[in-house]
Design a protein around this motif. Structure first.
Motif, PDB file in Angstrom:
ATOM      1  N   ASP A  58      61.359  40.663  24.425  1.00 33.39           N
ATOM      2  CA  ASP A  58      62.368  39.710  23.996  1.00 33.39           C
ATOM      3  C   ASP A  58      61.810  38.388  23.477  1.00 33.39           C
ATOM      4  O   ASP A  58      62.231  37.325  23.875  1.00 33.39           O
ATOM      5  CB  ASP A  58      63.338  39.435  25.177  1.00 33.39           C
ATOM      6  CG  ASP A  58      64.574  38.682  24.678  1.00 33.39           C
ATOM      7  OD1 ASP A  58      64.921  38.904  23.510  1.00 33.39           O
ATOM      8  OD2 ASP A  58      65.140  37.896  25.444  1.00 33.39           O
ATOM      9  N   ARG A  59      60.838  38.485  22.658  1.00 38.70           N
ATOM     10  CA  ARG A  59      60.352  37.236  22.064  1.00 38.70           C
ATOM     11  C   ARG A  59      59.614  37.592  20.779  1.00 38.70           C
ATOM     12  O   ARG A  59      58.941  38.617  20.686  1.00 38.70           O
ATOM     13  CB  ARG A  59      59.410  36.485  23.016  1.00 38.70           C
ATOM     14  CG  ARG A  59      58.100  37.168  23.200  1.00 38.70           C
ATOM     15  CD  ARG A  59      57.460  36.904  24.522  1.00 38.70           C
ATOM     16  NE  ARG A  59      56.560  38.004  24.812  1.00 38.70           N
ATOM     17  CZ  ARG A  59      55.244  37.898  24.841  1.00 38.70           C
ATOM     18  NH1 ARG A  59      54.655  36.763  24.651  1.00 38.70           N
ATOM     19  NH2 ARG A  59      54.491  38.947  25.095  1.00 38.70           N
ATOM     20  N   GLU A  61      66.297  46.527  20.037  1.00 38.59           N
ATOM     21  CA  GLU A  61      65.697  45.296  20.566  1.00 38.59           C
ATOM     22  C   GLU A  61      64.525  44.810  19.717  1.00 38.59           C
ATOM     23  O   GLU A  61      64.047  43.696  19.899  1.00 38.59           O
ATOM     24  CB  GLU A  61      65.197  45.523  22.007  1.00 38.59           C
ATOM     25  CG  GLU A  61      66.285  45.714  23.047  1.00 38.59           C
ATOM     26  CD  GLU A  61      66.884  47.123  23.055  1.00 38.59           C
ATOM     27  OE1 GLU A  61      66.421  48.002  22.275  1.00 38.59           O
ATOM     28  OE2 GLU A  61      67.826  47.359  23.829  1.00 38.59           O
ATOM     29  N   SER A  84      61.363  45.595  26.563  1.00 39.26           N
ATOM     30  CA  SER A  84      61.284  44.792  25.349  1.00 39.26           C
ATOM     31  C   SER A  84      61.007  43.370  25.796  1.00 39.26           C
ATOM     32  O   SER A  84      61.743  42.828  26.619  1.00 39.26           O
ATOM     33  CB  SER A  84      62.600  44.851  24.585  1.00 39.26           C
ATOM     34  OG  SER A  84      62.534  43.939  23.521  1.00 39.26           O
ATOM     35  N   PRO A  90      60.445  40.753  18.360  1.00 37.53           N
ATOM     36  CA  PRO A  90      59.971  41.472  19.536  1.00 37.53           C
ATOM     37  C   PRO A  90      59.712  42.950  19.225  1.00 37.53           C
ATOM     38  O   PRO A  90      60.195  43.473  18.231  1.00 37.53           O
ATOM     39  CB  PRO A  90      61.127  41.341  20.531  1.00 37.53           C
ATOM     40  CG  PRO A  90      62.171  40.512  19.897  1.00 37.53           C
ATOM     41  CD  PRO A  90      61.831  40.303  18.486  1.00 37.53           C
TER      42      PRO A  90
END
Ligand SMILES: Cc1cc2nc3c(=O)[nH]c(=O)nc-3n(C[C@H](O)[C@H](O)[C@H](O)COP(=O)(O)O)c2cc1C
Length: 472
Positions: A277-278, A132, A275, A267
């Motif tokens: 996620d950005r 991730e 995570s 991320p």
């Protein structure tokens, strides 16, 4: 004591707290092995013969995932009891008088040098921790060194360093960090910010580097005080910044303003176990020089979700919170501890309950403290509870707290990496969430609270002796 990271590693080995692992891939495999050992409360790991890399180019992981190793990293006997470690560290912080670093002229970190075009960050086996993640991270257990351009003092902090390419890294410093403020001062003067990063250093710098000390006070001076001797530093050739002389690897370079050059960062599998996620636009370090010892060791520091045996984690920040609560006038605090990562998201305080309202006052003081306000769940217990044992804490909650009268919920501050902050909140830069304070003390007006039954330790010792039961 140990003089450098290598002696620290030898010490870990000596006390059975180190395992050597050969042959993994830096991409996912290294962290998968680290996670496996973390879940079994295993030793620290020293990875060597990493696929695609020269033997001797090593990565150290899982160091502070045990109370013994954390005590050692703080320069204490590894067998010091966890609460005793907190008490001693709190005394160091309380008594702190600056012990400035000492400049030396030579350092093993200059055994290998590269500048300009010959800089190649890819020569180090930086892990790609999780699928991730946005890429490889050179610095997770690093320290970043900067000098304030106006006042001249030197700040060090732990900020993560993503590897972008051969000569460029990311640097992620949150808005309020002193590193961020110093960097901005250079940018406001129209200059790039000179920076040095140590990617492996004497272990007793790790916790001082994480402290947010008052503006103008260098973490080097705290590390020197804690050690009882100055930290040896050497002047980095390009920037003149003092870098730990025992560093394994040092990067030197400049941070241009983000408007001139920035790149997406992350991320990153965050310490809460999620995570986020950005990727966010962040500053970069234009690396101009790299120095390293022969067979360098990169320090990787990764926190993630439980399970880790809760009692093996040592929440060093509890020491700061304890001092702050005491300074706020809360009497009869007997212990401060925390669970879920080093930041004490679940903070626990034991008190000698002395007057009506004392437990709630204590919980609120933890919430109001700088180092304790990350506690989402705060539990206050009587001083007969061993707060380093989460099961015992929960036993007190279940047996002594009436939630209709002994619980307070409210909206408090949290951090940007809290997964419970909704996307809508993030969009409006709102990082608050519900917090709870649980008073798990026996109510003072409950006169005949049932007594605990348990044989005394003395009687148990007597049984052991009398019937030759155990070797103790
Ligand atoms: C393993 C680890 C990683 C960290 N990573 C970051 C980071 O990437 N960015 C950040 O702003 N703070 C990070 N921190 C927190 C800072 O190191 C900490 O707030 C420190 O006090 C900052 O130094 P300063 O007060 O001198 O700015 C990290 C802490 C640890 C222990």
């Amino acid at each position: 004591m140990y003089r450098d990271l290598r002696e620290f590693i030898d010490k870990l080995d000596e006390i059975g707290e180190l395992k050597r692992v050969d042959g993994v891939n830096w991409k996912f495999e290294l962290q998968c092995v680290a996670e496996l050992f973390k879940e079994r409360a295993g030793p620290a790991l020293l990875f060597d013969h990493i696929q695609g890399y020269l033997p001797g180019y090593r990565v150290l992981a899982n160091v502070v995932l045990s109370a013994r190793r954390t005590a050692l990293a703080l320069g204490m006997d590894p067998d010091t009891a966890p609460m005793e470690v907190i008490k001693r560290w709190r005394k160091v912080l309380k008594d702190f008088r600056p012990v400035p670093p000492e400049y030396v002229t030579t350092a093993p970190v200059f055994e290998n040098q590269a500048t300009g075009e010959s800089v190649d960050l890819l020569k180090f086996p930086a892990p790609w921790f999780y699928p991730e993640d946005g890429g490889r991270y050179l610095g997770t257990g690093d320290i970043v060194i900067m000098r304030d351009p106006e006042e001249g003092w030197v700040n060090i902090g732990v900020y993560r360093i993503q590897m972008h390419d051969h000569k460029t890294t990311g640097i992620m410093m949150n808005p309020g960090q002193q590193g961020t403020l110093i960097m901005r001062r250079y940018h406001e003067q129209g200059k790039n910010c000179p920076v040095a990063v140590s990617l492996g250093y004497t272990a007793d710098l790790l916790y001082p580097a994480q402290q947010s000390l008052p503006w103008g006070v260098s973490e080097y001076d705290l590390a020197g005080f804690a050690r009882g001797a100055p930290i040896d530093v050497v002047e980095a050739p390009l920037t003149g910044l003092p870098v730990p002389a025992t560093s394994e690897i040092v990067l030197e370079g400049e941070i241009p303003p983000r408007s001139v050059e920035g790149r997406p960062e992350g991320p990153f599998a965050e310490s809460w176990g999620y995570s986020m996620d950005r990727a966010r636009e962040c500053e970069v370090i234009k690396v101009q020089a790299v120095y390293h010892r022969d067979d360098p060791i990169l320090w990787a520091y990764k926190d993630s979700k439980p399970p880790v045996t809760p009692s093996v984690r040592l929440p060093v920040r509890a020491a700061n919170a304890w001092n702050e609560m005491e300074a706020a006038g809360v009497p009869n605090i007997k212990g401060v501890y925390g669970f879920i990562f080093n930041d004490c998201r679940l903070g626990v305080v034991s008190i000698k309950n002395s007057y009506p309202g004392h437990p709630m006052q204590t919980g609120m003081a933890l919430q109001a403290s700088h180092q304790g306000n990350n506690s989402i769940i705060t539990i206050v217990v009587d001083d007969d509870v061993d707060i380093t044992n989460l099961e015992e804490v929960m036993w007190a909650v279940a047996s002594r707290c009436d939630p209709t009268t002994q619980v307070l919920t409210f909206r408090g501050r949290t951090s940007t990496i809290d997964p419970r902050v909704t996307p809508e909140q993030r969009a409006r830069r709102d990082i608050t969430r519900g917090h709870i304070i649980i008073d798990a003390c026996k109510p003072l007006d409950f006169k005949d609270f049932p007594p605990i039954y348990r044989f005394s330790d003395e009687m148990k010792q007597e049984m052991i002796r009398k019937y030759h039961l155990l070797k103790v």
